[in-house]
Scaffold this motif. Structure first.
Motif: not given
Ligand SMILES: [Fe+2]
Ligand SMILES: [Fe+2]
Length: 219
Positions: A73, A113, A20, A110, A16
Motif C-alpha cells: 500500500e 485509502h 480493493e 490507492e 478499503f
C-alpha cells in the motif's frame, strides 16, 4: 480491535475492503482481455501468484500479512502520481484510453485509502518502536523482492510475444524503449526511500494534482 475505541479505523477498513474488491474485479476483467488478446500464458503467471497468495493466507501469521500489505500500500501510494498525473508521459502515446483510465482510477483510490493498512499495522504489530520499525522494513524489502520476482518473468513473456512478430529494427527500438521505461521506473520508485524512513507517515504524502478530478469522475 475495540468496536468503540477503533470505530473510525474499522469503518475505514470496510471502505478499503470494498475499494480493493472493486479493483480486483476490474483487473480480473482486464487480465481476461489480455489473455484473449494473444497472451495465453499470462494466465499461468496470474494463477501462480494467486496460488502463492492463497498459501500465504493459510500459512503466514497476521503480522506478516500486514507487513506485506503495508509495504504494498505504501509503495503504491508514493507512486500514485505516476498514473494519476500522467507521469508516464510519452510512453502512454497510443495506449488504449480505457486502460490508462483504469490505472488512473485505481491509483487515485490507492492514494485515498493510503493510511488504512499503515494504521492497522501499527495497531496490531507488537514490540518496541525499534522492533516495529524493523518489522516494517523487513516487510518492505521482502515485498520489493517479491514484486520483482513476479514482474520480471511476466514482462519478459509479454515482450517476447510482441517481439516474435517484429523485424530486427523494430526489435531494437522495442529494446531501447524497454531500457527507457526501466529508467523512468527507477525515477518513479525514488520516493520509496521515504517509505523506508522511521518517520514515514502516508497521511502527510502530498496528493497527486489531478486526484479530485479523477475521483469525481468515478464516484
Ligand atoms: Fe487496489
Ligand atoms: Fe490499496
Amino acid at each position: 480491535m475495540d468496536p468503540v475505541a477503533d470505530a473510525e479505523l474499522i469503518r475505514d477498513i470496510d471502505v478499503f475492503n470494498r475499494q480493493e474488491a472493486q479493483h480486483y474485479k476490474t483487473h480480473e476483467q482486464f487480465n481476461e482481455i489480455v489473455v484473449r488478446s494473444g497472451y495465453p500464458e499470462f494466465r499461468v503467471h496470474e494463477d501462480s501468484l494467486k496460488a502463492e497468495y492463497d498459501e500465504w493466507v493459510r500459512t503466514k501469521d497476521l503480522e506478516w500479512l500486514l507487513r506485506y500489505c503495508e509495504a504494498f500500500e505504501s509503495t503504491v501510494a508514493v507512486g500514485a502520481g505516476q498514473w494519476v498525473d500522467y507521469g508516464w508521459g510519452d510512453f502512454m502515446l497510443g495506449a488504449d484510453d480505457r486502460v490508462v483510465e483504469l490505472w488512473r482510477w485505481h491509483l487515485a483510490e490507492e492514494y485515498e485509502h493510503r493510511t488504512v493498512v499503515h494504521r492497522v499495522f501499527h495497531r496490531v504489530c507488537t514490540g518496541s518502536p525499534g522492533e516495529v520499525y524493523d518489522k516494517r522494513i523487513e516487510g518492505l524489502n521482502s515485498f520489493l523482492e517479491h514484486l520483482q520476482r513476479v514482474i520480471t518473468p511476466l514482462r519478459a513473456y509479454l515482450l517476447g510475444v510482441d517481439r516474435a512478430a517484429m523485424s530486427r529494427e523494430e526489435r531494437a527500438i522495442s529494446e531501447e524503449r524497454e531500457a527507457e521505461v526501466d529508467a523512468a521506473n527507477e525515477r518513479s520508485f525514488a520516493p520509496v526511500a521515504d517509505v523506508m524512513s522511521p518517520s514515514w507517515d502516508p497521511a502527510t504524502l502530498p496528493a497527486p494534482r489531478e486526484l479530485d478530478q479523477v475521483l469525481e469522475r468515478y464516484s
